[in-house]
Design an enzyme around this catalytic site. Structure first.
Site, PDB file in Angstrom:
ATOM      1  N   ARG A  28       8.129  -7.356   1.559  1.00 32.56           N
ATOM      2  CA  ARG A  28       9.183  -7.109   0.561  1.00 32.56           C
ATOM      3  C   ARG A  28      10.495  -7.600   1.167  1.00 32.56           C
ATOM      4  O   ARG A  28      11.344  -6.819   1.572  1.00 32.56           O
ATOM      5  CB  ARG A  28       9.265  -5.631   0.190  1.00 32.56           C
TER       6      ARG A  28
ATOM      7  N   ASN B 213      -2.417  -3.942   9.964  1.00 34.43           N
ATOM      8  CA  ASN B 213      -1.629  -3.213   8.974  1.00 34.43           C
ATOM      9  C   ASN B 213      -1.978  -1.738   9.060  1.00 34.43           C
ATOM     10  O   ASN B 213      -3.041  -1.309   8.608  1.00 34.43           O
ATOM     11  CB  ASN B 213      -1.906  -3.758   7.578  1.00 34.43           C
TER      12      ASN B 213
ATOM     13  N   ASP C 146      11.876   0.790   4.079  1.00 33.34           N
ATOM     14  CA  ASP C 146      12.670  -0.389   3.719  1.00 33.34           C
ATOM     15  C   ASP C 146      13.332  -0.255   2.354  1.00 33.34           C
ATOM     16  O   ASP C 146      14.204  -1.056   2.006  1.00 33.34           O
ATOM     17  CB  ASP C 146      11.809  -1.653   3.766  1.00 33.34           C
TER      18      ASP C 146
ATOM     19  N   GLU D  92       0.914   9.509   7.234  1.00 29.59           N
ATOM     20  CA  GLU D  92       1.441   9.463   8.593  1.00 29.59           C
ATOM     21  C   GLU D  92       2.631  10.400   8.766  1.00 29.59           C
ATOM     22  O   GLU D  92       2.840  10.961   9.850  1.00 29.59           O
ATOM     23  CB  GLU D  92       1.815   8.019   8.957  1.00 29.59           C
ATOM     24  N   ASP D  93       3.408  10.605   7.706  1.00 25.06           N
ATOM     25  CA  ASP D  93       4.537  11.525   7.797  1.00 25.06           C
ATOM     26  C   ASP D  93       4.071  12.968   7.898  1.00 25.06           C
ATOM     27  O   ASP D  93       4.662  13.775   8.626  1.00 25.06           O
ATOM     28  CB  ASP D  93       5.467  11.330   6.595  1.00 25.06           C
TER      29      ASP D  93
ATOM     30  N   ARG E  59      -3.144  13.027  -0.112  1.00 27.52           N
ATOM     31  CA  ARG E  59      -2.335  13.904   0.734  1.00 27.52           C
ATOM     32  C   ARG E  59      -2.891  15.322   0.756  1.00 27.52           C
ATOM     33  O   ARG E  59      -2.786  16.021   1.772  1.00 27.52           O
ATOM     34  CB  ARG E  59      -0.879  13.875   0.266  1.00 27.52           C
TER      35      ARG E  59
END
Length: 921
Positions: free
Chosen positions: A674, A725, A747, A834-835, A878
């Site tokens: 992006r 990735n 981003d 991952e968070d 999640r």
């Protein structure tokens, strides 16, 4: 009269005047004709003339033209007309020349304007460089003054001295039993700067190698190959290691043969100093054949010791190696909650008195074991525990006779009953697990007791050790009273009362600490071997090797496009975000306690460190670090560099505030194909104070466009290429990150500069927490009996998304190298969570919730492309992640909080030149 004439005309008669009517009629005819003739002349003649004039020049013969335009030459035939023509041509040429000169002058003026702008820009850059140099000089002068005040000059590491090939001999102690480090260890081979090199003998090169248990030997060799301390150069080694067990009984060598083979090792040097003999035990059957071998000055690490054999502070009690070639399955480990289980405590075992052992077979170090055997309390223990079971006050299970054949054991030792899986199923139902030490107190530890301890810690049953004389594994560095109860046998009648009096909070804390010890020091062969090396290294006060960092492979890119200023970013009101001068990027100060930590904080490090602490030379969350507070002496007038100068107003904001020195932070931005969104986000960082650099983690296999021009934001932009990735790449400890503070940001995150600076200030006051903007929380789903992830607006939260959050680089090491691999694998599988994994990790280690700053609940930029979080499956994944992470950790580590930090202007009267400061609520 007119009427009379008309009447007369009709009657053919004569008027009153006597004139005949014919005359009057003829005059009227003449007037009419005259009028008609004039009309023809005035109308038709011009029309005919016009037609003639417009058509006569169309004739082919130009000479017959009468009214057409004449050529210039014809006109100039006249003399004065020719003069006028010459004047006209001259004026035209002059006008053309003047126009050319005007254009040339305009071009020169434009060039001069460009040079003026370039000069102005150069002057501004020179001013900025001058300010940076002045700032560097000021920092250097300040540091110099502090060093002079401390009277402690900065030292360099001493030159490493390699040991001699032939070590100098030093006197032997009177008995091998009296060996300690000061009289049996050669420190000259292990200087502080040596790096602790370890040489490992290949057991296959010696006859006893064929007798070793294949699984233990294979696991040991695999661990040695990956250990950072192992060296192939024996001449520079500090410690020499030889694996001698576990032996297989049918082919076990005689003690005299094994002793001879050990003494013939090429670097034994007559007495075996700086050697470590490792005898690992995979089964509960005890093999203490080293008891009958003269080991000289060599250290011994095994699971069974007699008091005449064990040398405190020199030998090492190790845990059994149960998972030799396999990782533990976290999904099979029971959860840590509920705290109380079906049985208050349980015990299964059988005491065998007549079993032969190595103690009875061959000679010992001493001619005989002096003294009588101590009183045996086992009969009293049996009676008391049966009485508790019969009282039915609590559910307990005690069995003193095995249903099947008991495992082999030493005399006076309680043998294990049944198979390992059966014992684990019982321990999963037990709050406490009783471990009765051998009746002979001269047996300070046995493989059977160590196996019971291992199994209890593995499934979360809190060990209750009856017998205070026991030497538990790694007892000189682990504070066992935080994970187990060690009770003297004479207090057996008080055990029931003691166990019932422990609160649920204390039970959970002990169970969690036991789980930490098991995962860190017991669970795998790598952990066992690394722990043994770490104990020796800690004893001789050599700092640990630094943990490895991820090498950043930079992607070449072009920069130079001047970054614009986003008005939304620059709209900070009257807040002074940072120092007026522009500061050059500088790294966080290096940690200076590497050589003192091993001597000062041994117990704290080994018992509370998150993960295998022997890999981490420090913990960054000390209240005051010597490297952070430049000078802490009292009465000197010096303050930490980061402190305020008055506590409020401009001084507070310009000094950044807090009790640690001024520092910078690194932005880590994960992106995937992006480019436009990324460039816009980078431009928004232009002019951000205290920004050290930006690390762009390029997560795509496709490289950026070659013609992509990256913005110039005043600090370096490092574009890092990844191997695959993976969202885990966000938390890799890149070597390009030179600051302790990391701002992890997506981003497409849209944050103002004042918000970022406020979050940085808050993080500096809570360096062990995650400090960020978007909050989330977890909830218990009662119908489905599972955990849910919730992103609705709420007054309560338990997570802060790392798409816009500050955290310490220390957690990047833990996430990438210490956190269970199963969690990172699930992140890769779902490309999600991952968070959540980072929030689980930090809450698990600190037992504190994250800190949310400002009331912002989302941070997405308007108009950006749709992110993965908008997918319908995002929330379902999640939910699954949270429940899986709970299984891995054994409990829910996330903690709720209603605390939020906002920036509120003080409503107090301040001078006009003072800027209002922050208030934390």
């Amino acid at each position: 009269e007119l009427m009379t004439g008309y009447t007369m005309l009709r009657n053919g008669g004569v008027g009153n005047g006597g004139q005949p009517w014919v005359l009057r009629w003829s005059s009227r005819i003449r007037l009419t004709w005259l009028s008609f003739t004039l009309f023809i002349i005035l109308v038709f003649f011009p029309l005919i003339a016009h037609y003639y004039l417009t058509t006569i020049d169309d004739a082919d013969d130009a000479g017959k033209r009468i009214f057409g335009p004449r050529t210039g030459n014809e006109l100039c035939e006249v003399k004065h007309v020719q003069d006028l023509c010459r004047i006209r041509e001259s004026v035209s040429e002059e006008l053309l020349q003047l126009e050319a000169k005007r254009q040339e002058l305009n071009s020169e003026i434009a060039k001069l304007n460009l040079k003026i702008e370039a000069c102005k820009k150069s002057i501004e850059n020179a001013k900025q460089d001058l300010l940076q140099l002045k700032n560097v000089i000021s920092q250097t002068e300040h540091s110099y003054k502090e060093l002079m005040a401390q009277n402690q000059p900065k030292l360099s590491l001493p030159i490493r001295l390699l040991p001699d090939k032939d070590d100098a001999t030093f006197p032997m102690p009177k008995s091998n039993r009296n060996c300690r480090l000061h009289n049996c260890f050669d420190y000259s081979r292990c200087p502080l700067t040596s790096g602790f090199p370890v040489y490992v003998y290949n057991s296959d090169d010696y006859p006893f190698g064929s007798s070793l248990d294949p699984l233990i030997k294979q696991a040991f060799e695999a661990t040695v190959r990956t250990n950072v301390y192992v060296t192939e150069n024996a001449n520079i080694a500090c410690v020499y290691i030889i694996l001698v067990g576990e032996m297989q009984e049918p082919v076990m060598p005689k003690p005299t043969e094994l002793e001879q083979q050990l003494h013939s090792l090429p670097y034994w040097r007559t007495d075996g100093h700086n050697h470590l003999i490792i005898n690992l035990s995979r089964k509960s059957e005890t093999q203490n054949f080293i008891y009958n071998i003269s080991t000289g000055r060599a250290m011994v690490a095994q699971s069974t010791f007699y008091d005449v054999q064990y040398r405190p502070g020199f030998d090492i009690v190790v845990s059994p190696l149960v998972h030799a070639m396999s990782e533990p399955n976290f999904l099979e480990i029971p959860p840590q909650v509920p705290v109380k289980r079906k049985y208050l405590f349980s015990f299964q075992g059988e005491k065998i008195e007549s079993l032969r052992s190595s103690l009875q077979e061959v000679r010992s170090f001493e001619e005989e074991i002096e003294g009588n055997a101590p009183a045996d309390y086992d009969d009293r223990i049996i009676t008391t525990l049966k009485a508790v079971q019969d009282s039915k006050l609590d559910f307990v299970l005690v069995e003193f006779t095995c249903k099947n054949q008991p495992k082999a054991s030493l005399p006076t030792e309680w043998a294990l009953c049944g198979e390992r899986d059966d014992r684990l199923e019982l321990l999963k139902l037990s709050t406490f697990a009783l471990i009765i030490t051998p009746g002979d107190t001269r047996l300070v530890i046995s493989a059977g007791c160590a196996m019971r301890l291992f199994e209890a810690l593995e499934v979360g049953a809190i060990p209750v050790v009856l017998g205070e004389q026991v030497q538990l594994p790694y007892n000189d560095v682990i504070r066992w009273n935080e994970a187990a109860l060690i009770i003297p046998k004479p207090r057996i009648t008080e055990v029931h009362f003691l166990l019932r009096s422990i609160s649920d909070n204390d039970l959970l804390a002990m169970r969690r600490q036991g789980r930490f010890l098991w995962e860190t020091y017991f669970s795998t062969s790598d952990n066992v071997f690394s722990t043994v090396l770490a104990i020796i290294r800690t004893r001789i006060q050599i700092p640990a090797a630094p943990i490895r960092e991820e090498t950043a492979v930079e992607i070449p890119h072009r920069s130079g496009k001047a970054a614009g200023t986003d008005p939304n970013m620059a709209d900070n009101g009257d807040l002074d975000l940072g120092p007026v001068e522009t500061e050059p990027p500088y790294a966080s100060p290096k940690y200076l306690r590497n050589f003192t930590l091993t001597a000062m904080d041994v117990y704290r490090n080994w018992n509370s460190a998150p993960g295998p602490f022997h890999l981490f030379p420090y913990t960054p969350f000390d209240p005051v670090l010597p490297s952070e507070a430049k000078f802490l002496g009292s009465g000197t007038g010096f303050r930490p560099i980061g402190g305020g100068a008055g506590g409020s107003g401009k001084e507070f904001q310009a000094a950044l505030g807090g009790n640690v020195p001024r520092e910078q932070f690194t932005v880590v931005m994960l992106t995937y194909e992006r480019e436009e969104v990324l460039m816009n986000s980078l431009e928004r960082l232009n002019g951000l104070p205290y920004l050290n650099k930006v690390v762009v983690v390029w997560n795509s296999p496709k490289l950026p466009s070659e013609d992509l021009l990256w913005p110039d934001i005043g600090v370096p932009i490092m574009v890092v290429r990844t191997e695959k990735n993976s969202l885990n790449n966000r938390f890799l400890p890149w070597d390009e990150i030179e600051t302790e503070a990391i701002l992890s940001i997506d981003d497409d995150a849209h944050l103002r500069h004042d918000e970022i600076m406020f979050g940085f200030r808050v993080w500096r006051e809570a360096r062990d927490r995650i400090v960020g903007f978007p909050g989330r929380y977890h909830a218990w789903d009662i119908p489905h009996q599972s955990w849910l992830y919730n992103s609705n607006y709420s007054c309560e939260l338990s997570m802060v998304l790392t798409g816009a959050a500050f955290f310490h680089k220390y957690y990047a090491y833990l996430y990438s190298y210490v956190m269970p691999q199963a969690i990172r694998d699930m992140v890769d599988e779902y490309i999600n969570c991952e968070d959540i994994a980072m929030n689980f990790l930090v809450s698990h280690l600190t037992r504190k919730p994250p800190i949310k700053v400002t009331s912002r609940w989302t941070f997405r930029c308007p108009g950006c492309p749709q992110a993965l979080s908008h997918d319908d499956s995002h929330f379902h994944e999640r939910h699954k992640c949270i429940n899986f992470f709970v299984k891995v950790y054994g409990y829910m580590p996330l903690l709720y909080t209603q605390f939020r930090v906002d920036s509120v202007l003080f409503k107090t009267r301040l001078p006009h030149d003072k800027t209002k400061c922050f208030k934390f609520i």
